[in-house]
Design an enzyme around this catalytic site. Structure first.
Site, PDB file in Angstrom:
ATOM      1  N   GLU A  93     -10.479   7.819   7.460  1.00  5.40           N
ATOM      2  CA  GLU A  93     -11.298   8.801   6.896  1.00  5.40           C
ATOM      3  C   GLU A  93     -10.745   9.361   5.645  1.00  5.40           C
ATOM      4  O   GLU A  93      -9.681   9.864   5.644  1.00  5.40           O
ATOM      5  CB  GLU A  93     -11.029  10.073   8.163  1.00  5.40           C
ATOM      6  CG  GLU A  93     -11.492   9.755   9.548  1.00  5.40           C
ATOM      7  CD  GLU A  93     -13.128   9.888   9.584  1.00  5.40           C
ATOM      8  OE1 GLU A  93     -13.704  10.357   8.731  1.00  5.40           O
ATOM      9  OE2 GLU A  93     -13.695   9.586  10.770  1.00  5.40           O
TER      10      GLU A  93
ATOM     11  N   CYS B 144     -12.681  17.357   2.400  1.00  9.80           N
ATOM     12  CA  CYS B 144     -13.282  16.277   1.976  1.00  9.80           C
ATOM     13  C   CYS B 144     -14.733  16.275   2.239  1.00  9.80           C
ATOM     14  O   CYS B 144     -15.387  15.655   1.354  1.00  9.80           O
ATOM     15  CB  CYS B 144     -12.884  15.388   3.021  1.00  9.80           C
ATOM     16  SG  CYS B 144     -13.195  15.747   4.858  1.00  9.80           S
TER      17      CYS B 144
HETATM   18  P1  NAD Z   1      -2.740  11.040   0.660  1.00  8.06           P
HETATM   19  O1  NAD Z   1      -3.721   9.830   0.627  1.00  8.06           O
HETATM   20  O2  NAD Z   1      -2.344  11.091  -0.671  1.00  8.06           O
HETATM   21  O3  NAD Z   1      -2.173  11.310   1.935  1.00  8.06           O
HETATM   22  C1  NAD Z   1      -2.441  11.383   3.271  1.00  8.06           C
HETATM   23  C2  NAD Z   1      -1.291  11.074   4.195  1.00  8.06           C
HETATM   24  O4  NAD Z   1      -0.911   9.415   3.998  1.00  8.06           O
HETATM   25  C3  NAD Z   1      -0.016  11.621   3.824  1.00  8.06           C
HETATM   26  O5  NAD Z   1       0.482  11.969   5.244  1.00  8.06           O
HETATM   27  C4  NAD Z   1       0.943  10.690   3.312  1.00  8.06           C
HETATM   28  O6  NAD Z   1       2.031  10.912   3.292  1.00  8.06           O
HETATM   29  C5  NAD Z   1       0.368   9.396   3.757  1.00  8.06           C
HETATM   30  N1  NAD Z   1       0.604   8.128   3.013  1.00  8.06           N
HETATM   31  C6  NAD Z   1       0.737   7.910   1.568  1.00  8.06           C
HETATM   32  N2  NAD Z   1       0.946   6.913   1.176  1.00  8.06           N
HETATM   33  C7  NAD Z   1       0.969   6.053   2.246  1.00  8.06           C
HETATM   34  C8  NAD Z   1       1.326   4.703   2.528  1.00  8.06           C
HETATM   35  N3  NAD Z   1       1.499   3.645   1.604  1.00  8.06           N
HETATM   36  N4  NAD Z   1       1.281   4.174   3.807  1.00  8.06           N
HETATM   37  C9  NAD Z   1       1.205   5.243   4.836  1.00  8.06           C
HETATM   38  N5  NAD Z   1       0.774   6.376   4.664  1.00  8.06           N
HETATM   39  C10 NAD Z   1       0.832   6.907   3.307  1.00  8.06           C
HETATM   40  O7  NAD Z   1      -4.088  12.135   0.850  1.00  8.06           O
HETATM   41  P2  NAD Z   1      -3.527  13.796   0.644  1.00  8.06           P
HETATM   42  O8  NAD Z   1      -3.626  14.107  -0.940  1.00  8.06           O
HETATM   43  O9  NAD Z   1      -2.812  14.321   1.656  1.00  8.06           O
HETATM   44  O10 NAD Z   1      -5.151  14.301   1.100  1.00  8.06           O
HETATM   45  C11 NAD Z   1      -6.324  14.704   0.412  1.00  8.06           C
HETATM   46  C12 NAD Z   1      -7.258  13.329   0.561  1.00  8.06           C
HETATM   47  O11 NAD Z   1      -7.622  13.268   1.981  1.00  8.06           O
HETATM   48  C13 NAD Z   1      -8.755  13.716  -0.328  1.00  8.06           C
HETATM   49  O12 NAD Z   1      -8.943  12.365  -0.582  1.00  8.06           O
HETATM   50  C14 NAD Z   1      -9.607  14.116   1.044  1.00  8.06           C
HETATM   51  O13 NAD Z   1     -10.995  13.798   0.616  1.00  8.06           O
HETATM   52  C15 NAD Z   1      -9.096  13.249   2.216  1.00  8.06           C
HETATM   53  N6  NAD Z   1      -9.571  13.701   3.194  1.00  8.06           N
HETATM   54  C16 NAD Z   1     -10.668  13.268   4.215  1.00  8.06           C
HETATM   55  C17 NAD Z   1     -11.080  13.538   5.057  1.00  8.06           C
HETATM   56  C18 NAD Z   1     -12.194  12.998   6.197  1.00  8.06           C
HETATM   57  O14 NAD Z   1     -12.296  13.313   7.104  1.00  8.06           O
HETATM   58  N7  NAD Z   1     -12.963  11.734   5.654  1.00  8.06           N
HETATM   59  C19 NAD Z   1     -10.318  14.781   5.711  1.00  8.06           C
HETATM   60  C20 NAD Z   1      -9.525  15.554   4.895  1.00  8.06           C
HETATM   61  C21 NAD Z   1      -8.947  15.035   3.673  1.00  8.06           C
END
Ligand code: NAD
Length: 506
Positions: free
Chosen positions: A244, A278
């Site tokens: 997501e 998002c």
């Molecule tokens: P992010 O991708 O930076 O981090 C998300 C999660 O992934 C965190 O827990 C982080 O620690 C983990 N992570 C980071 N690198 C990783 C790796 N290499 N392997 C495994 N885990 C890893 O996102 P964010 O800044 O926390 O959130 C914002 C983003 O989330 C925006 O792009 C937003 O649109 C998206 N989002 C999507 C939805 C949806 O339902 N489609 C909902 C909410 C947020």
């Protein structure tokens, strides 16, 4: 689209031993948590796998009872959860309370449906008549849930609860920026759940990677960059993924729209949680005939929005950024747009006082697709409005984007609205509504293109993705042989050839 995929996110700070979780208004440390090493995360997954042996043997109804009792514990402890969630995210109290309410409601819905949706299904066995066909829903094993900072509870428990009901055990890795409310919620749920069935791993990307390396299904809500890294890593073990990811959600305003409603929708849709959503409205395409009136109404609405420090009695609509880094993205996109000829009608700058990072409600016009602000996720309180000559141009521009999450069409002609909606390359579209579709349990919520893979909610399929559908073909008659078995009858191939001719054409 090409993307470079590495397993480590070089843009993130190096792995640390403790996480300092900050109050986003005061900047003070709420709590310092020890980080779980990759070895410890691996151990958690092993414990979860052992705990899953008994958990998966319970009936779905028994698991439902556990989950409902766990929900009671969460409801009883909600004051503390509200406080943690409010401080670590900086969100308005209404958003914080609403988030927990939506989790509780989702649990109610899915728990009431799970026994029916996970029941073994009888299916026909044609062309093998006289036998029995069954589909049995078995858990994957251990499901890992990696969640972001903007809606920590919804976006972790939203996957964890259906996964648990389907008989999996779960390890959640919440965002390093907002782990506290999730951690506390899980502690409360664990007052009633069997040990190690639901655990929380604290850490950054490295903890997430360790989870990906050992679980049997991985759910990620986050940026497309993280989604790609996780999918690449999961491919090593062919682990199923649910992704997501981000959005750049377009709103199309047709000339026959109710402009008051559309402007109010644009205001709520773009500024909810300071735009850190998002499925928020990030860009508008409005037909020229009504553009000036629509834009005036939006700007008037934006003037009324209250931004400031949160708190139980704070009269605000949104607070500071949860991730202070987000303001740099917002400012850099605005700078790029202004250099290319855009106009800021309201806002466009930081606001507020104290340690929190606040940004004023911002409307920007005279934009086009040469600008980042129309194509890259902003995730801030900024609405970019482009005037278009007709709906065809609006659809073309809406689709000219790597993302495909949510979207909306505004018109008094519902049939036309649905027609336009179907032409959008997205997972979700609202007609005369926005954002809220993600909260409707019977609708799938998920993205296409760079917005992800798979979906949440969405009836039986939404729940069954957390299970492996095992097919059973059962013969109860004691027959000595079957038509296709050896030895092949003389002229068997000839008979089959005739059959094709008879049934499908000579
Ligand atoms: P992010 O991708 O930076 O981090 C998300 C999660 O992934 C965190 O827990 C982080 O620690 C983990 N992570 C980071 N690198 C990783 C790796 N290499 N392997 C495994 N885990 C890893 O996102 P964010 O800044 O926390 O959130 C914002 C983003 O989330 C925006 O792009 C937003 O649109 C998206 N989002 C999507 C939805 C949806 O339902 N489609 C909902 C909410 C947020």
């Amino acid at each position: 689209m090409t993307a470079s995929v590495t397993n480590i996110d070089e843009s993130r700070p190096p792995v640390v031993d403790t996480l300092k979780v900050l109050d986003k208004v005061s900047g003070s440390v709420i709590e310092e948590l020890p980080v779980n090493s990759p070895e410890r995360v691996t151990e958690m997954v092993e414990n979860a796998r052992r705990a899953g042996q008994d958990w998966s043997q319970l009936s779905v109804k028994e698991r439902v009872k556990y989950i409902k009792r766990a929900r009671n514990e969460v409801a009883k402890g909600r004051t503390e959860i509200f406080s943690l969630l409010e401080r670590e995210t900086g969100k308005a109290r209404a958003d914080v309370v609403g988030e927990l309410l939506s989790v509780c409601m989702d649990i109610g819905h899915i728990a009431s449906k799970a026994p029916g949706w996970l029941k073994t299904r009888k299916v026909g066995t044609a062309p093998l008549f006289g036998k029995k066909g069954r589909i049995v829903y078995k858990p994957h094993g251990v499901v890992g849930v990696i969640s972001p900072w903007n809606a920590p509870l919804t976006l972790s428990l939203g996957d964890a609860v259906p996964a648990l009901l389907a008989g999996n055990s779960v390890v959640i890795k919440p965002s390093e920026l907002t782990p506290l409310a999730v951690k506390r919620t899980i502690e409360l749920m664990n007052r009633v759940l069997p040990p190690s069935v639901l655990q929380v791993a604290i850490g950054e990307g490295a903890a997430g990677q360790a989870l990906v390396d050992h679980v049997d299904m991985i759910c990620v809500t986050g940026s497309p960059q993280t989604g790609r890294r996780v999918m690449a890593r999961a491919s090593q073990r062919l682990t199923p993924v649910l992704l997501e990811l981000g959005g750049k959600d377009p709103m199309i305003v047709l000339e026959d729209a109710d402009l008051d409603r559309a402007a109010a929708g644009a205001t709520f849709g773009s500024l909810l949680m300071g735009g850190q959503v998002c499925m928020s409205v990030e860009r508008v395409y409005v037909e020229a005939a009504v553009a000036a009136e629509f834009i005036d109404k939006v700007v008037e609405n934006f003037r009324e929005i209250r931004v400031g420090a949160n708190g139980i009695d704070a009269e605000i609509d949104y607070g500071p950024f949860t991730s202070a880094n987000q303001v740099n993205i917002v400012e850099s996109q605005l700078k790029d747009a202004l250099e290319k000829g855009a106009t800021v009608l309201i806002g466009g700058k930081r606001t507020g006082e104290g340690a929190g990072v606040y940004f004023a409600p911002t409307v920007v016009t005279n934009v086009d697709h040469s600008m980042e602000i129309m194509k890259e996720e902003t995730f801030g309180p900024v609405l970019a409005i482009q005037v278009v000559k007709d709906s065809h141009e609006a659809i073309e521009l809406a689709n000219d984007c790597q993302y495909g999450l949510n979207s909306s069409v505004w018109t008094r002609n519902i049939a036309r609205g649905i027609e336009v909606a179907k032409m959008l390359e997205v997972g979700n579209t609202c007609v005369n509504e926005c954002v809220l579709s993600a909260g409707v349990q019977n609708l799938n919520f998920g993205g296409v293109k760079a917005s992800g893979l798979g979906f949440r909610h969405g009836g039986p399929e939404g729940l069954r993705q957390f299970a492996v559908p095992q097919s059973l073909l059962i013969e109860t008659r004691r027959r000595k042989t079957e038509f296709p078995w050896f030895p092949y009858a003389p002229k068997q191939a000839g008979h089959l050839d005739k059959l094709i001719g008879l049934m499908y054409g000579r």
